[in-house]
Design a protein around this motif. Sequence first.
Motif, short mmCIF file in Angstrom:
data_model
loop_
_atom_site.label_atom_id
_atom_site.label_comp_id
_atom_site.label_asym_id
_atom_site.label_seq_id
_atom_site.Cartn_x
_atom_site.Cartn_y
_atom_site.Cartn_z
N ILE A 271 0.80 -1.16 -0.01
CA ILE A 271 -0.01 0.14 0.07
C ILE A 271 0.89 1.42 -0.06
O ILE A 271 1.92 1.43 0.94
N TYR A 272 0.62 2.04 -0.91
CA TYR A 272 1.22 3.42 -1.13
C TYR A 272 0.05 4.55 -0.46
O TYR A 272 -1.09 4.53 -0.75
N THR A 273 0.54 5.26 0.68
CA THR A 273 -0.26 6.15 1.28
C THR A 273 0.22 7.68 1.11
O THR A 273 1.11 8.00 0.45
N ALA A 274 -0.49 8.39 1.55
CA ALA A 274 -0.24 9.90 1.69
C ALA A 274 1.20 10.11 2.10
O ALA A 274 1.85 11.31 2.14
N GLU A 275 1.38 9.30 3.44
CA GLU A 275 2.77 9.36 3.83
C GLU A 275 3.96 9.24 3.02
O GLU A 275 5.13 9.90 3.31
N ASP A 276 3.62 8.39 2.18
CA ASP A 276 4.75 8.16 1.10
C ASP A 276 5.20 9.21 0.31
O ASP A 276 6.14 9.09 -0.28
N ARG A 277 4.41 9.85 0.03
CA ARG A 277 4.40 11.17 -0.98
C ARG A 277 5.61 12.08 -0.48
O ARG A 277 6.37 12.80 -1.12
N ASP A 278 5.89 11.89 0.98
CA ASP A 278 6.88 12.93 1.52
C ASP A 278 8.38 12.23 1.13
O ASP A 278 9.49 13.07 1.38
N VAL A 279 8.50 11.09 0.72
CA VAL A 279 9.71 10.46 0.39
C VAL A 279 10.12 10.87 -1.24
O VAL A 279 9.30 10.86 -1.99
N PRO A 280 11.24 11.31 -1.08
CA PRO A 280 12.02 11.75 -2.35
C PRO A 280 11.52 10.76 -3.51
O PRO A 280 11.89 9.63 -3.55
N ASP A 281 11.24 11.28 -4.84
CA ASP A 281 11.05 10.38 -5.70
C ASP A 281 10.18 9.00 -5.37
O ASP A 281 10.41 8.00 -5.60
N SER A 282 8.92 9.41 -4.91
CA SER A 282 8.28 8.41 -3.89
C SER A 282 7.69 7.30 -4.96
O SER A 282 7.41 6.23 -4.47
N PHE A 283 7.19 7.92 -5.99
CA PHE A 283 6.61 6.61 -7.13
C PHE A 283 7.58 5.66 -7.35
O PHE A 283 7.48 4.56 -7.44
N ALA A 284 8.79 6.10 -7.63
CA ALA A 284 10.06 5.01 -8.01
C ALA A 284 10.21 4.54 -6.83
O ALA A 284 10.54 3.18 -6.86
#
Length: 587
Positions: free
Chosen positions: A155-168
Amino acid sequence: MALIPAQPQFGSDTPKGERDLYYMAAASPYFQGDGCFLFHSLSLSEVGRQVRGETDFVYLDDEFLLFLEVKGGVVYFRADTREWGVMGGTKLQDPFKQVTGNLFFIRDRVLPERVGRNVVNSLIIGYGVMFPESGLPRGFSAYETGSISYDTRLIYTAEDRDVPDSFASYIRRLKAYWRNHSKYRQHEGRLSREDKLRIKDFFARDLMFRPPLAGLIRQDAAETLLYTREQKWVIMASQAVGNRAGVMISGSAGTGKTVLALWLAAECVAKGEKTLLLCYNKNLAAWLRQTVKREHPELSRLLTVRNIHALYAEFVRPSGKGSQYFNEEYPKQFSLEYPTLNQVPYDRIIIDEAQDIFRESHFRNIDLLLKGGLDSNNWYIFLDRENQDIFRGFDSGFYADFITLYNPVVLELRKNCRNTPRVIRSTGLYTGIQCQEAAKTGDGLIEEHFYASETDLINQLIRRVQALVADHVDPADVIVLVPSRDLADRLPLRSPALFVSLNDTNVTHPDPKRVRVTTPGAYKGLESAIVILAGIDSFPEDDVYRKTELYLAATRATYGFVTFFHADLKETVAARKKQHFMDNPVL
């Protein structure tokens, strides 16, 4: 580029989170080159019992095939029943079942038929779900149901968006998960470059979800508001003024001036006022006249719609040529002869696109046509004096004197309700003129093409229009604008089955099989779903006329703007785009 399609093709219902993920992938170095491919919106002809399904993203490289389902808004999970609520909890839907249903269909039925079972078996095939606007649902913990694994690592969540280049980063996480999954721990397969490209070509050619352009145009038309809140306020304010002052309504292209002019004309007629709706462009006058006749035939008794020179010609036969004659001498002839004809004056005059006739020679005659003259204050004037003076009829000195003498109530329209945000951004990019804020939210269609010669231009135009028609776009929804009258006349001769010149009749009754062609000036005040501006051989750096022409053409488009620049301008266009986005990073 490994992101397919390279340009977004969002529908009006595409969630914001999914749009953001697309742009995130487009900016990521991870999805560059041809080592991997990320597909947005794969359409499936059958998934389970559904007529059609759609997978939001599919990732492919020489080892992995990953299916990703995106859910916008807040996502909920009920632990006791293991029920999922998506779209802010308004819809019961299990995102894991949805994505795996698509995966199983592609893995077990579609791909083996296309590339062979051995090729499919060489891949690690997995899935993930993405909640870009939601945290991990409260109460959720890992579990399995049949062949479906429900795991927080998927699961990808809103918190993951803070990670640089989060989709990759998320793709790397999924790859690690599925590589270590019990099903694939002994897996050693890998796709050949040829097989990877075969799957890529099949997905891109046969499964890419491309909303039919005709459908997108209809969605855009449905989104367009007939009267924005701002326009309603302008209507009420105009009526409240009464005859205590004249009313001047200012707004840039697309803010709804012509719509309001028609509305106020209808209101005046409803009060029993003999009304003149006046403009400069004969094609706009024809459209207004036919629109009234078709949609409001009851108005025809008291409403007259004319372009100004046609009005003059009803009483005074023209005897000269050229702009000097029609802007100065012909109006003087009218002002001398009209008072001798004993005509009944108008109770109300409404002028649309008034910047085209805002000079003393014309307003002297408007004063004659109106009962009590301009001093009566029974007039509405709509204009854009900043950006649309393509006919060079605006006299700034006379305008200043007019404001001083008549002291009108000036109202402003600041919301663009015609153009999509992408069309507005492109207008600013090409011209440096910033349009008003968009009322619409859809993206629209933007294309750039380059031609080497006039023959190449015409051939490209023919192919592009044929492609639009093949995509079920109504020819009535397309207009081709070219800078010269000569080219506008020659295009229909070159391809008479595809093109027809714009005229007084087809401006409101388009040919069902042919696309209309004219110049930007002749189309002023009108609009079309798709505008094709062709034959641009110079850029409007300091050329005010060319800048106005380009601005007019772009702002006619309610949905899509397609440009054909000369190949010599390719570097200039690229440089302007680079500078534009440096100056406007939020865009």
